[in-house]
Motif scaffolding. Sequence first.
Motif, PDB file in Angstrom:
ATOM      1  N   ALA A  20      31.977  33.266  50.649  1.00  0.00           N
ATOM      2  CA  ALA A  20      33.217  32.485  50.702  1.00  0.00           C
ATOM      3  C   ALA A  20      33.506  31.873  49.338  1.00  0.00           C
ATOM      4  O   ALA A  20      34.659  31.822  48.888  1.00  0.00           O
ATOM      5  CB  ALA A  20      33.086  31.395  51.768  1.00  0.00           C
ATOM      6  N   LEU A  21      32.447  31.469  48.646  1.00  0.00           N
ATOM      7  CA  LEU A  21      32.631  30.844  47.336  1.00  0.00           C
ATOM      8  C   LEU A  21      33.219  31.845  46.335  1.00  0.00           C
ATOM      9  O   LEU A  21      34.136  31.537  45.565  1.00  0.00           O
ATOM     10  CB  LEU A  21      31.284  30.322  46.820  1.00  0.00           C
ATOM     11  N   GLU A  22      32.697  33.097  46.410  1.00  0.00           N
ATOM     12  CA  GLU A  22      33.211  34.131  45.503  1.00  0.00           C
ATOM     13  C   GLU A  22      34.685  34.426  45.790  1.00  0.00           C
ATOM     14  O   GLU A  22      35.492  34.570  44.879  1.00  0.00           O
ATOM     15  CB  GLU A  22      32.372  35.406  45.634  1.00  0.00           C
ATOM     16  N   LEU A  23      35.004  34.492  47.093  1.00  0.00           N
ATOM     17  CA  LEU A  23      36.407  34.749  47.459  1.00  0.00           C
ATOM     18  C   LEU A  23      37.308  33.628  46.939  1.00  0.00           C
ATOM     19  O   LEU A  23      38.404  33.864  46.439  1.00  0.00           O
ATOM     20  CB  LEU A  23      36.539  34.878  48.977  1.00  0.00           C
ATOM     21  N   LEU A  24      36.795  32.411  47.059  1.00  0.00           N
ATOM     22  CA  LEU A  24      37.552  31.251  46.602  1.00  0.00           C
ATOM     23  C   LEU A  24      37.778  31.327  45.088  1.00  0.00           C
ATOM     24  O   LEU A  24      38.877  31.047  44.587  1.00  0.00           O
ATOM     25  CB  LEU A  24      36.767  29.979  46.947  1.00  0.00           C
ATOM     26  N   GLN A  25      36.735  31.764  44.381  1.00  0.00           N
ATOM     27  CA  GLN A  25      36.849  31.875  42.919  1.00  0.00           C
ATOM     28  C   GLN A  25      37.894  32.914  42.530  1.00  0.00           C
ATOM     29  O   GLN A  25      38.699  32.708  41.629  1.00  0.00           O
ATOM     30  CB  GLN A  25      35.496  32.258  42.311  1.00  0.00           C
ATOM     31  N   VAL A  26      37.897  34.041  43.269  1.00  0.00           N
ATOM     32  CA  VAL A  26      38.885  35.095  42.979  1.00  0.00           C
ATOM     33  C   VAL A  26      40.291  34.566  43.234  1.00  0.00           C
ATOM     34  O   VAL A  26      41.220  34.747  42.424  1.00  0.00           O
ATOM     35  CB  VAL A  26      38.615  36.349  43.838  1.00  0.00           C
ATOM     36  N   ALA A  27      40.458  33.860  44.375  1.00  0.00           N
ATOM     37  CA  ALA A  27      41.782  33.335  44.726  1.00  0.00           C
ATOM     38  C   ALA A  27      42.237  32.334  43.663  1.00  0.00           C
ATOM     39  O   ALA A  27      43.388  32.370  43.202  1.00  0.00           O
ATOM     40  CB  ALA A  27      41.733  32.675  46.106  1.00  0.00           C
ATOM     41  N   GLY A  29      41.269  32.137  40.573  1.00  0.00           N
ATOM     42  CA  GLY A  29      41.532  32.859  39.323  1.00  0.00           C
ATOM     43  C   GLY A  29      42.899  33.512  39.346  1.00  0.00           C
ATOM     44  O   GLY A  29      43.663  33.429  38.381  1.00  0.00           O
ATOM     45  N   SER A  30      43.235  34.147  40.485  1.00  0.00           N
ATOM     46  CA  SER A  30      44.545  34.816  40.578  1.00  0.00           C
ATOM     47  C   SER A  30      45.668  33.788  40.522  1.00  0.00           C
ATOM     48  O   SER A  30      46.694  34.009  39.864  1.00  0.00           O
ATOM     49  CB  SER A  30      44.680  35.588  41.898  1.00  0.00           C
ATOM     50  N   GLY A  31      45.451  32.653  41.191  1.00  0.00           N
ATOM     51  CA  GLY A  31      46.470  31.594  41.192  1.00  0.00           C
ATOM     52  C   GLY A  31      46.697  31.097  39.771  1.00  0.00           C
ATOM     53  O   GLY A  31      47.838  30.913  39.348  1.00  0.00           O
ATOM     54  N   ALA A  36      49.871  30.869  34.808  1.00  0.00           N
ATOM     55  CA  ALA A  36      49.971  31.065  33.355  1.00  0.00           C
ATOM     56  C   ALA A  36      51.176  31.942  33.021  1.00  0.00           C
ATOM     57  O   ALA A  36      51.936  31.650  32.096  1.00  0.00           O
ATOM     58  CB  ALA A  36      48.687  31.689  32.826  1.00  0.00           C
ATOM     59  N   VAL A  37      51.372  33.023  33.811  1.00  0.00           N
ATOM     60  CA  VAL A  37      52.524  33.911  33.566  1.00  0.00           C
ATOM     61  C   VAL A  37      53.821  33.132  33.744  1.00  0.00           C
ATOM     62  O   VAL A  37      54.741  33.188  32.920  1.00  0.00           O
ATOM     63  CB  VAL A  37      52.484  35.125  34.528  1.00  0.00           C
ATOM     64  N   TRP A  38      53.871  32.341  34.829  1.00  0.00           N
ATOM     65  CA  TRP A  38      55.076  31.566  35.116  1.00  0.00           C
ATOM     66  C   TRP A  38      55.347  30.552  33.999  1.00  0.00           C
ATOM     67  O   TRP A  38      56.447  30.449  33.483  1.00  0.00           O
ATOM     68  CB  TRP A  38      54.904  30.853  36.464  1.00  0.00           C
ATOM     69  N   ALA A  39      54.283  29.811  33.620  1.00  0.00           N
ATOM     70  CA  ALA A  39      54.464  28.740  32.632  1.00  0.00           C
ATOM     71  C   ALA A  39      54.788  29.289  31.247  1.00  0.00           C
ATOM     72  O   ALA A  39      55.628  28.747  30.537  1.00  0.00           O
ATOM     73  CB  ALA A  39      53.205  27.880  32.579  1.00  0.00           C
ATOM     74  N   LEU A  40      54.140  30.396  30.873  1.00  0.00           N
ATOM     75  CA  LEU A  40      54.323  30.897  29.505  1.00  0.00           C
ATOM     76  C   LEU A  40      55.537  31.799  29.357  1.00  0.00           C
ATOM     77  O   LEU A  40      56.213  31.785  28.332  1.00  0.00           O
ATOM     78  CB  LEU A  40      53.080  31.667  29.062  1.00  0.00           C
TER      79      LEU A  40
END
Length: 226
Positions: A20-27, A29-31, A36-40
């Motif tokens: 679950a922790l790994e899944l959370l990290q992936v989520a 990271g994607s967020g 970053a794309v939106w802000a930059l």
Amino acid sequence: MEEDCSAEALTELRERQPSALELLQVAAGSGLAAYAVWALLLQPGFRRVPLRLQVPYVGASARQVEHVLLLLRGRPGKLVDLGSGDGRIVLAAHKCGLRPAVGYELNPWLVRLAWLHAWRAGCASSVSYRRENLWKVSLRDCYNVSVFLAPSVLPLLEDKLQTELPVGARVVSGRFPLPTWQPVAVVGEGLDRVWAYDVHSGGPAEQAVPGPSSASVPGAPAAQAD
Ligand SMILES: C[S@@+](CC[C@H](N)C(=O)[O-])C[C@H]1O[C@@H](n2cnc3c(N)ncnc32)[C@H](O)[C@@H]1O
């Protein structure tokens, strides 16, 4: 022996379920990447525009651009695209003889991209892309106006157009119609649909309404199926 070990490790890795922790990290990271794309790339330029007036970038379809040009064909005078994105409508309009052709766009990345497209097309010295807030530019000398904006901002845009455009001006609106003005012509269907409005001395809302979904433009093909 070493090969056995790495094959075993590979199989173990393949079979292991992510925690679950790994899944959370992936989520997370994607967020973060999406933010970053939106802000930059997407947000620059919009900081001083109220949230309710912010319209995201979506490029007009090729068919939509064709319809815009059809509705402006043969018209004299300056063309402006309000919220010009990557500049495709301005460039196409210039190639069809509408001059000067000017785009107003808040997002600096899109303005740069528009210049790049114009440069590649050999038109960089003939078109103009300005990084400006469309709500602040004067439209008093604009006889041809193209818009492809969100429905939420169109009532306010109607007021601006009504106040500033000269008699004889034409407005073409892609994908979404102006909420209260009566179109003089409509071309296309669905996402490619474009409405045209003329400014007369009585105001654009005074004009006759064409038949329902008649997609009528003098000398133009009737509604084009998608
Ligand atoms: C739906 S896109 C249309 C892009 C382009 N006109 C086309 O048809 O391909 C709307 C564009 O308006 C721009 N925009 C939104 N609000 C703006 C504002 N206040 N001033 C200038 N540009 C704006 C957005 O950045 C976006 O590029």
